[in-house]
Write a protein that holds these residues in place. Structure first.
Motif, PDB file in Angstrom:
ATOM      1  N   ALA A 188      58.811  93.876  49.308  1.00 28.37           N
ATOM      2  CA  ALA A 188      57.927  95.042  49.273  1.00 28.37           C
ATOM      3  C   ALA A 188      56.803  94.927  50.298  1.00 28.37           C
ATOM      4  O   ALA A 188      56.493  95.898  51.004  1.00 28.37           O
ATOM      5  CB  ALA A 188      57.349  95.211  47.866  1.00 28.37           C
ATOM      6  N   LYS A 192      56.623  97.464  53.451  1.00 29.23           N
ATOM      7  CA  LYS A 192      55.446  98.329  53.514  1.00 29.23           C
ATOM      8  C   LYS A 192      54.717  98.172  54.842  1.00 29.23           C
ATOM      9  O   LYS A 192      54.292  99.164  55.452  1.00 29.23           O
ATOM     10  CB  LYS A 192      54.495  98.009  52.357  1.00 29.23           C
ATOM     11  CG  LYS A 192      53.250  98.890  52.352  1.00 29.23           C
ATOM     12  CD  LYS A 192      52.361  98.596  51.171  1.00 29.23           C
ATOM     13  CE  LYS A 192      51.132  99.511  51.207  1.00 29.23           C
ATOM     14  NZ  LYS A 192      50.223  99.281  50.055  1.00 29.23           N
ATOM     15  N   THR A 216      50.757 104.766  53.185  1.00 23.76           N
ATOM     16  CA  THR A 216      52.101 104.877  52.618  1.00 23.76           C
ATOM     17  C   THR A 216      52.024 104.551  51.138  1.00 23.76           C
ATOM     18  O   THR A 216      50.950 104.256  50.614  1.00 23.76           O
ATOM     19  CB  THR A 216      53.077 103.928  53.335  1.00 23.76           C
ATOM     20  OG1 THR A 216      54.392 104.111  52.820  1.00 23.76           O
ATOM     21  CG2 THR A 216      52.657 102.479  53.154  1.00 23.76           C
ATOM     22  N   SER A 219      52.926  99.207  47.237  1.00 23.91           N
ATOM     23  CA  SER A 219      54.000  98.222  47.346  1.00 23.91           C
ATOM     24  C   SER A 219      54.850  98.152  46.085  1.00 23.91           C
ATOM     25  O   SER A 219      56.043  97.828  46.135  1.00 23.91           O
ATOM     26  CB  SER A 219      53.418  96.837  47.658  1.00 23.91           C
ATOM     27  OG  SER A 219      52.565  96.406  46.608  1.00 23.91           O
ATOM     28  N   LEU A 221      55.830 100.630  44.337  1.00 24.49           N
ATOM     29  CA  LEU A 221      56.856 101.661  44.423  1.00 24.49           C
ATOM     30  C   LEU A 221      58.004 101.212  45.326  1.00 24.49           C
ATOM     31  O   LEU A 221      59.156 101.595  45.116  1.00 24.49           O
ATOM     32  CB  LEU A 221      56.249 102.961  44.943  1.00 24.49           C
ATOM     33  CG  LEU A 221      55.233 103.638  44.006  1.00 24.49           C
ATOM     34  CD1 LEU A 221      54.664 104.903  44.656  1.00 24.49           C
ATOM     35  CD2 LEU A 221      55.883 103.978  42.670  1.00 24.49           C
ATOM     36  N   TYR A 222      57.681 100.380  46.324  1.00 27.46           N
ATOM     37  CA  TYR A 222      58.743  99.802  47.148  1.00 27.46           C
ATOM     38  C   TYR A 222      59.642  98.900  46.304  1.00 27.46           C
ATOM     39  O   TYR A 222      60.863  98.861  46.492  1.00 27.46           O
ATOM     40  CB  TYR A 222      58.146  99.005  48.309  1.00 27.46           C
ATOM     41  CG  TYR A 222      57.671  99.856  49.456  1.00 27.46           C
ATOM     42  CD1 TYR A 222      58.544 100.243  50.471  1.00 27.46           C
ATOM     43  CD2 TYR A 222      56.354 100.281  49.549  1.00 27.46           C
ATOM     44  CE1 TYR A 222      58.126 101.025  51.539  1.00 27.46           C
ATOM     45  CE2 TYR A 222      55.913 101.057  50.601  1.00 27.46           C
ATOM     46  CZ  TYR A 222      56.795 101.430  51.590  1.00 27.46           C
ATOM     47  OH  TYR A 222      56.374 102.213  52.634  1.00 27.46           O
ATOM     48  N   LEU A 224      60.320  99.241  43.128  1.00 26.21           N
ATOM     49  CA  LEU A 224      61.191 100.107  42.344  1.00 26.21           C
ATOM     50  C   LEU A 224      62.305 100.700  43.202  1.00 26.21           C
ATOM     51  O   LEU A 224      63.441 100.859  42.744  1.00 26.21           O
ATOM     52  CB  LEU A 224      60.367 101.232  41.706  1.00 26.21           C
ATOM     53  CG  LEU A 224      59.482 100.834  40.521  1.00 26.21           C
ATOM     54  CD1 LEU A 224      58.668 102.032  40.051  1.00 26.21           C
ATOM     55  CD2 LEU A 224      60.319 100.282  39.380  1.00 26.21           C
ATOM     56  N   SER A 225      61.992 101.011  44.461  1.00 30.34           N
ATOM     57  CA  SER A 225      63.003 101.567  45.356  1.00 30.34           C
ATOM     58  C   SER A 225      64.092 100.549  45.668  1.00 30.34           C
ATOM     59  O   SER A 225      65.254 100.915  45.878  1.00 30.34           O
ATOM     60  CB  SER A 225      62.344 102.032  46.663  1.00 30.34           C
ATOM     61  OG  SER A 225      61.344 103.008  46.413  1.00 30.34           O
ATOM     62  N   LEU A 226      63.736  99.262  45.695  1.00 37.55           N
ATOM     63  CA  LEU A 226      64.700  98.204  45.989  1.00 37.55           C
ATOM     64  C   LEU A 226      65.571  97.855  44.790  1.00 37.55           C
ATOM     65  O   LEU A 226      66.657  97.283  44.948  1.00 37.55           O
ATOM     66  CB  LEU A 226      63.960  96.940  46.454  1.00 37.55           C
ATOM     67  CG  LEU A 226      63.286  96.999  47.826  1.00 37.55           C
ATOM     68  CD1 LEU A 226      62.315  95.832  47.976  1.00 37.55           C
ATOM     69  CD2 LEU A 226      64.335  96.956  48.925  1.00 37.55           C
ATOM     70  N   CYS A 412      61.868  92.554  38.351  1.00 34.55           N
ATOM     71  CA  CYS A 412      61.166  93.617  39.062  1.00 34.55           C
ATOM     72  C   CYS A 412      59.870  93.981  38.356  1.00 34.55           C
ATOM     73  O   CYS A 412      58.820  94.141  38.992  1.00 34.55           O
ATOM     74  CB  CYS A 412      62.075  94.846  39.202  1.00 34.55           C
ATOM     75  SG  CYS A 412      61.347  96.211  40.129  1.00 34.55           S
TER      76      CYS A 412
END
Length: 500
Positions: A188, A192, A216, A219, A221-222, A224-226, A412
């Motif tokens: 993350a 980012k 942006t 981090s 949220l990054y 969670l995206s991964l 996570c």
């Protein structure tokens, strides 16, 4: 298919050689075995072992098995060994050296490397001893600890020997899942930073300018995206298949390390202002990060067990860990010399914001992404098989996948709760890595061989190593928790603007 023989407690399930399943699939029958305790592999082991023989550690009572017909080769094992040791811990070592001092740091790394590899050798030697003694194909870390306690003169320890297995299993789970938490934070932070600096990224890496970061998403949220991509990766459940991805990850990380090295060796400022030894208050943070980097003991026995020719493993272990130690010391020292007090939790976050070094961050992130699957392998094989064995065979595969999703989700969530890379690394290293890598192996050696007679110097050596690990465990955990409770304003923002 012929019915497999009932596996011995703590060992692996046996079958006839022509009854072995395909190496690319998980053996459902293996997962459903009520006596399944071996977390080291997903395939059955071919039948047959000679009653004795000398292993690579030259122990006179070693039990030498033939190895697996479809097992990993020496270079595949070396790949997995390197993959299990070279990761975020390596990139965080320059900051660790800052916490110890430019002289004390590398000297401490060398000592810890020698001690950590010695403890790996102790574990393999004791496991082979019990394989010979009980005529078993394989003894894992927890099994070795249990059999070691059963060998002690103490009646109480013999009665409660099963807790040795449970304790090791608990620390293995905490350690490996802790690694996975760190990987989420690392991925993350780097993603980012790359995205935040995308508008200011240039092709000229020689420019010295302040790069303004574009706002942006957070981090977390990054992370969670991964999550969906990591979940899909962990569905790969076979070491031989993982070795293909590990090779790609090793190539990516090796290329990234070459580029990082060529950057940090240039324009090194005068190091006279760097302290030879830092304040003792920060040394426990160094300890946690260093032992986090060296804690690869959890994958040692599983990798040895999966080899076609296990006799080659001792050489692979020492060669691989020598490479790892050289990498650790050189990158940590050069990184601290290059960036000094400005060094961040991962040295990749100090690289310039040109496309070359942005690509390095992405390549190393890809390598760490693949490493997640390798580190996740051990706790998954401890937790999942006993739970799958409780459901009907029809639902076994679904429960297996759902448990993998749940475990990845836990790592996570924990990473989201503590999104500070340097402190998470030090905390995981101090809490669990120190126990597995430094505290347990020397005590296991004493428990295994004390009744047979041990030299007083060997006993003294083992006690010193265990005490060193215990002190590091207590003090390192305390300091990491203190730093974690510090106000957010005191924390270096990994994605803040940097002057290159």
């Amino acid at each position: 298919m012929a019915d497999p023989k009932e596996p011995a407690k703590g060992g692996v399930e046996l079958s006839t050689p022509n009854a072995a399943p395909s190496t690319g699939t998980m053996s459902t029958r293996r997962l459903r075995s009520e006596d399944y305790n071996d977390y080291s592999s997903t395939d059955v082991t071919p039948e047959g072992s000679p009653p004795g023989g000398i292993n690579g550690f030259a122990h006179p009572e070693s039990y030498q098995r033939f190895g697996e017909t479809n097992g990993t080769t020496w270079y595949q094992t070396l790949i997995h060994l390197l993959k299990g040791n070279v990761g975020t811990g390596l990139l965080g070592l320059p900051l660790a050296v800052k916490n110890a001092g430019i002289l004390l740091g590398p000297l401490s790394l060398l000592v810890m490397g020698v001690v950590a590899v010695h403890c790996m050798g102790i574990l393999v030697k004791c496991a082979h001893h019990f394989c010979y003694r009980f005529q078993k194909q394989f003894v894992d870390y927890g099994g070795a600890m249990m059999y070691g306690l059963e060998s002690t003169p103490s009646a109480w320890l013999r009665t409660h020997a099963i807790w040795g297995r449970r304790l090791v299993g608990l620390f293995l789970i905490v350690t490996q899942l802790g690694f996975c938490c760190v990987y989420f934070v690392f991925l993350a932070d780097n993603l980012k930073q790359v995205i935040s600096a995308a508008n200011g990224t240039t092709n000229d890496c020689s420019l010295n300018k302040t790069v303004a970061m574009t706002p942006t998403m957070d981090s977390r949220l990054y992370m969670l995206s991964l999550l969906p991509f990591v979940v899909l990766l962990t569905f790969i459940q076979n070491l031989k298949v993982l070795s293909i991805f590990s090779m790609l990850a090793n190539v990516a990380m090796l290329g990234s390390l070459v580029v990082i090295y060529q950057y940090i060796v240039r324009d090194i400022p005068d190091p006279s202002g760097l302290p030879l030894a830092a304040a003792w208050k920060t040394y426990p943070l160094f300890f946690g990060t260093a032992i986090f980097a060296f804690e690869g003991i959890g994958v040692v026995l599983p990798l040895e067990n999966k080899m076609k020719n296990p006799r080659q493993f001792p050489v692979i272990l020492y060669v691989g860990m020598t490479i790892v130690t050289i990498l650790y010391i050189s990158l940590s020292v050069l990184g601290y010399l290059r960036f000094g007090a400005d060094i961040q939790a991962s040295i990749t976050l100090n690289l310039p914001n040109c496309w070359l070094y942005q690509a390095v961050k992405l390549l190393f992130s890809f390598g760490i992404f693949i490493t997640y699957a390798v580190q996740f392998y051990v706790p998954a094989e401890i937790i999942i098989p006993p739970l799958v064995a409780r459901v009907s065979e029809r639902w076994g595969w679904l429960v297996n996948l759902l448990l993998r999703v749940a475990l990845v989700g836990v790592t996570c969530v924990l990473a989201i709760l503590i999104p500070r890379l340097d402190i998470v690394i030090s905390l995981v290293g101090s809490v669990s890595s120190s126990a597995l890598a430094l505290i347990f192996p020397p005590l296991l050696e004493i428990a295994t061989y004390y009744s047979e007679g041990m030299h007083p110097l060997v006993i003294t050596k083992d006690i010193i190593i265990s005490l060193f690990g215990f002190v590091g465990f207590v003090v390192g955990t305390y300091e990491a928790l203190v730093e974690l409770a510090a106000p957010a304003a005191t924390v270096v923002n990994a994605t803040s603007a940097m002057v290159q």
